[in-house]
Design a protein around this motif. Structure first.
Motif, PDB file in Angstrom:
ATOM      1  N   PHE A 130      43.331 127.635 100.768  1.00 50.82           N
ATOM      2  CA  PHE A 130      43.673 126.523 101.428  1.00 50.82           C
ATOM      3  C   PHE A 130      43.437 125.271 101.411  1.00 50.82           C
ATOM      4  CE2 PHE A 130      40.665 130.154 104.088  1.00 50.82           C
ATOM      5  CZ  PHE A 130      42.240 130.624 104.450  1.00 50.82           C
ATOM      6  N   GLY A 131      44.566 125.098 100.120  1.00 49.02           N
ATOM      7  CA  GLY A 131      44.400 123.636  99.436  1.00 49.02           C
ATOM      8  C   GLY A 131      44.387 123.270  98.117  1.00 49.02           C
ATOM      9  N   CYS A 132      44.607 121.953  97.739  1.00 50.92           N
ATOM     10  CA  CYS A 132      44.462 121.306  96.611  1.00 50.92           C
ATOM     11  C   CYS A 132      43.499 120.262  95.527  1.00 50.92           C
ATOM     12  CB  CYS A 132      46.317 121.058  95.824  1.00 50.92           C
ATOM     13  SG  CYS A 132      45.978 121.019  94.281  1.00 50.92           S
ATOM     14  N   PRO A 133      43.013 121.131  94.981  1.00 49.37           N
ATOM     15  CA  PRO A 133      41.680 120.089  94.494  1.00 49.37           C
ATOM     16  C   PRO A 133      43.102 119.107  94.374  1.00 49.37           C
ATOM     17  CG  PRO A 133      41.428 122.271  93.419  1.00 49.37           C
ATOM     18  CD  PRO A 133      42.749 121.695  93.789  1.00 49.37           C
ATOM     19  N   SER A 134      41.231 117.559  93.778  1.00 48.97           N
ATOM     20  CA  SER A 134      41.908 116.309  93.553  1.00 48.97           C
ATOM     21  C   SER A 134      41.693 116.108  91.958  1.00 48.97           C
ATOM     22  CB  SER A 134      40.912 115.008  93.551  1.00 48.97           C
ATOM     23  OG  SER A 134      39.526 115.624  93.279  1.00 48.97           O
ATOM     24  N   ARG A 135      43.207 114.815  91.400  1.00 50.86           N
ATOM     25  CA  ARG A 135      42.415 115.536  89.930  1.00 50.86           C
ATOM     26  C   ARG A 135      41.733 115.576  89.516  1.00 50.86           C
ATOM     27  NH1 ARG A 135      46.469 114.999  86.008  1.00 50.86           N
ATOM     28  NH2 ARG A 135      48.570 114.911  87.942  1.00 50.86           N
ATOM     29  N   ALA A 166      46.763 121.133  88.064  1.00 52.48           N
ATOM     30  CA  ALA A 166      46.573 122.657  87.931  1.00 52.48           C
ATOM     31  C   ALA A 166      46.931 123.315  86.692  1.00 52.48           C
ATOM     32  CB  ALA A 166      46.936 123.588  88.782  1.00 52.48           C
ATOM     33  N   ASP A 167      46.456 124.355  85.899  1.00 53.42           N
ATOM     34  CA  ASP A 167      47.246 124.835  84.967  1.00 53.42           C
ATOM     35  C   ASP A 167      48.431 126.310  85.961  1.00 53.42           C
ATOM     36  OD1 ASP A 167      45.531 124.266  82.953  1.00 53.42           O
ATOM     37  OD2 ASP A 167      43.429 125.290  84.026  1.00 53.42           O
ATOM     38  N   ALA A 168      48.108 127.101  86.856  1.00 52.13           N
ATOM     39  CA  ALA A 168      49.209 127.294  87.491  1.00 52.13           C
ATOM     40  C   ALA A 168      48.429 127.123  88.911  1.00 52.13           C
ATOM     41  CB  ALA A 168      48.716 128.793  86.589  1.00 52.13           C
ATOM     42  N   VAL A 169      50.077 128.318  89.593  1.00 47.44           N
ATOM     43  CA  VAL A 169      49.679 128.623  90.638  1.00 47.44           C
ATOM     44  C   VAL A 169      50.101 129.943  90.987  1.00 47.44           C
ATOM     45  CG1 VAL A 169      51.041 126.103  91.132  1.00 47.44           C
ATOM     46  CG2 VAL A 169      52.440 128.261  90.647  1.00 47.44           C
ATOM     47  N   CYS A 170      49.338 130.528  91.598  1.00 47.31           N
ATOM     48  CA  CYS A 170      49.411 131.913  92.690  1.00 47.31           C
ATOM     49  C   CYS A 170      50.234 131.313  94.003  1.00 47.31           C
ATOM     50  CB  CYS A 170      48.476 132.628  93.298  1.00 47.31           C
ATOM     51  SG  CYS A 170      48.501 133.576  94.465  1.00 47.31           S
ATOM     52  N   VAL A 171      51.941 132.023  93.857  1.00 42.77           N
ATOM     53  CA  VAL A 171      52.992 131.886  94.917  1.00 42.77           C
ATOM     54  C   VAL A 171      52.887 133.472  96.231  1.00 42.77           C
ATOM     55  CG1 VAL A 171      55.588 131.835  94.942  1.00 42.77           C
ATOM     56  CG2 VAL A 171      54.290 130.709  93.434  1.00 42.77           C
ATOM     57  N   GLN A 172      52.262 132.564  97.065  1.00 49.62           N
ATOM     58  CA  GLN A 172      52.118 133.950  98.319  1.00 49.62           C
ATOM     59  C   GLN A 172      53.344 133.906  99.407  1.00 49.62           C
ATOM     60  OE1 GLN A 172      49.276 133.101 101.326  1.00 49.62           O
ATOM     61  NE2 GLN A 172      48.642 134.897 101.271  1.00 49.62           N
ATOM     62  N   GLY A 173      53.674 134.995  99.492  1.00 50.84           N
ATOM     63  CA  GLY A 173      55.043 135.372 100.018  1.00 50.84           C
ATOM     64  C   GLY A 173      53.779 135.379 101.645  1.00 50.84           C
ATOM     65  N   ILE A 174      55.422 135.739 102.128  1.00 47.96           N
ATOM     66  CA  ILE A 174      54.720 136.060 103.541  1.00 47.96           C
ATOM     67  C   ILE A 174      54.613 136.901 104.084  1.00 47.96           C
ATOM     68  CG2 ILE A 174      57.439 136.523 104.212  1.00 47.96           C
ATOM     69  CD1 ILE A 174      54.395 134.373 106.534  1.00 47.96           C
ATOM     70  N   ALA A 176      52.389 139.087 102.624  1.00 49.30           N
ATOM     71  CA  ALA A 176      50.462 138.705 101.515  1.00 49.30           C
ATOM     72  C   ALA A 176      49.926 139.629 103.232  1.00 49.30           C
ATOM     73  CB  ALA A 176      50.019 138.016 101.095  1.00 49.30           C
ATOM     74  N   GLY A 177      49.038 140.410 102.593  1.00 49.33           N
ATOM     75  CA  GLY A 177      47.884 140.773 103.293  1.00 49.33           C
ATOM     76  C   GLY A 177      46.491 139.300 103.215  1.00 49.33           C
ATOM     77  N   GLY A 178      45.856 139.438 104.725  1.00 47.61           N
ATOM     78  CA  GLY A 178      44.972 138.044 104.728  1.00 47.61           C
ATOM     79  C   GLY A 178      45.481 137.235 105.623  1.00 47.61           C
ATOM     80  N   HIS A 179      44.372 136.382 105.072  1.00 45.08           N
ATOM     81  CA  HIS A 179      45.365 134.604 104.671  1.00 45.08           C
ATOM     82  C   HIS A 179      46.368 134.266 104.120  1.00 45.08           C
ATOM     83  CE1 HIS A 179      40.853 134.444 107.354  1.00 45.08           C
ATOM     84  NE2 HIS A 179      42.005 133.677 108.078  1.00 45.08           N
ATOM     85  N   GLN A 180      47.309 133.438 105.035  1.00 45.82           N
ATOM     86  CA  GLN A 180      48.078 132.184 104.324  1.00 45.82           C
ATOM     87  C   GLN A 180      47.283 131.166 103.869  1.00 45.82           C
ATOM     88  OE1 GLN A 180      51.668 132.414 104.294  1.00 45.82           O
ATOM     89  NE2 GLN A 180      50.299 134.847 104.239  1.00 45.82           N
ATOM     90  N   GLY A 181      48.066 130.753 102.113  1.00 45.85           N
ATOM     91  CA  GLY A 181      47.382 130.076 102.294  1.00 45.85           C
ATOM     92  C   GLY A 181      47.746 128.895 102.538  1.00 45.85           C
TER      93      GLY A 181
END
Length: 359
Positions: A130-135, A166-174, A176-181
């Motif tokens: 649900f978002g990206c943390p600060s640097r 960030a060290d990596a990204v979790c790429v979430q396709g449409i 996916a179950g549960g909440h869209q991030g």
């Protein structure tokens, strides 16, 4: 997997952090010990509950694991729309004989307190939804040796994650179950139909950023995993596949519903939480989904008692049955055995591709 993941797990399989109880320490430990990367879901938990689950998991496995945090949410809710929805749900409250919840709960999910715990007593991986943390936050985790992963649903979100460190990204396709991030839930958008399929999104993100990709969305078989890895992912994340496993903490009704012929498909809906989330289409979604406002986490709090009461009553038609598009392929196996089966299928798919290329 690339070096950022090479010390975490022998296999490129990540068990998705599923908030609400499914991602318990027993599930995460079983996945870790089978050579995957298990995850705990800190969302909706108190900082103390998160800490106790980490402690339990450390007692169950010596392998690396991850913890997922929800980012604090800006207030986008229209109070009048929330009250209208409350009135609409009055019949549900009467039917289940339970009051509707207080919508004034915290919108930050105790984020700062959870950060403090994880920075003071580091875990191998922390992911964010649900978002990206600060640097500054990501840099602080980097100094502790914790790898950070940001869930993204678009190229712009992936670029923001890279810029923030960030060290990596979790790429979430449409799929996916549960909440869209999604990082920002636009209250003016419908939010229940838009989105990009996983393979296309992997390709888009791979060309836009230099970060390793963890692919998530509808993956249930080793052949699908092979396709995601061939498209450019470093690892894959599976939620629905692990939700039905023996160790999963998901409600038994939820587990059975995954392959119940009564539930013919999934849909993105705001009905239960006010944010787009994919679940099995049931009575609650059909009756209330079209009218649910963009109001997270207010609607989550509003419906919490209803969902619990429906589960207690044995009524899946009133539950949030989160599920990815591949739910009918769910296999009720012990989690460690599922990892073994997926790896065998992955290797078979790779062998087939290699043989086809050689002929």
């Amino acid at each position: 997997m690339p070096s950022v993941f090479s010390d975490l797990s022998p296999h490129p399989i990540v068990q998705a952090p599923m908030a609400g109880g499914a991602s318990c320490p027993e599930l995460a430990a079983a996945v870790c010990d089978a050579g995957g990367l298990g995850f705990l879901a800190a969302g909706y938990k108190t900082p103390e509950a998160m800490y106790q689950e980490i402690k339990r998991l450390r007692g169950l496995t010596q392998r690396p694991f991850g913890v997922n945090l929800f980012m604090p949410q800006p207030c986008v809710a229209d109070p009048s729309a929330v009250e209208v929805y409350r009135e609409q749900l009055a019949g549900e409250a009467a039917w289940y004989e339970t009051p509707l919840g207080d919508t004034d709960g915290s919108a930050d999910d105790a984020y700062e307190a959870k950060l403090a715990i994880l920075l003071d007593d580091p875990v191998p991986v922390v992911s964010f939804t649900f978002g990206c943390p600060s640097r500054a936050v990501l840099d602080a985790f980097g100094k502790t040796g914790t790898l950070t992963v940001v869930t993204v649903t678009s190229v712009a979100e992936a670029q923001a994650a890279q810029w923030s460190g960030a060290d990596a990204v979790c790429v979430q396709g449409i799929e996916a179950g549960g909440h869209q991030g999604t990082h920002h839930d636009d209250p003016q958008a419908d939010g229940t139909a838009s989105g990009v399929g996983l393979l296309t999104l992997i390709a888009q993100v791979r060309e836009a950023v230099q970060l390793p990709i963890v692919a998530a969305g509808g993956l249930m078989r080793g052949g699908q995993i092979a396709g995601a890895l061939a498209a450019g992912a470093a690892a894959v994340q599976l939620g629905t596949a692990f939700l039905v496993t023996t160790e999963s903490g998901a409600n038994a009704l939820h587990k059975r519903a995954m392959t119940d012929p009564l539930f013919t498909g999934t849909q993105l809906t705001r009905a239960f939480s006010g944010r787009p989330a994919r679940g099995l289409v049931n009575r609650f979604i059909r009756e209330h989904g079209p009218y649910a406002p963009a109001a997270y986490p207010q609607i989550h709090y509003l419906t919490a008692g209803l969902r619990k009461a429906a589960a207690t009553a044995g009524d899946p038609q009133g539950m949030a049955l989160w599920a990815g598009q591949g739910h009918k392929l769910a296999r009720q196996l012990p989690a460690g055995q599922l990892v073994e089966v997926l790896i065998a299928e992955l290797e078979a798919a790779r062998a087939t591709l290699t043989l086809g290329a050689a002929t």
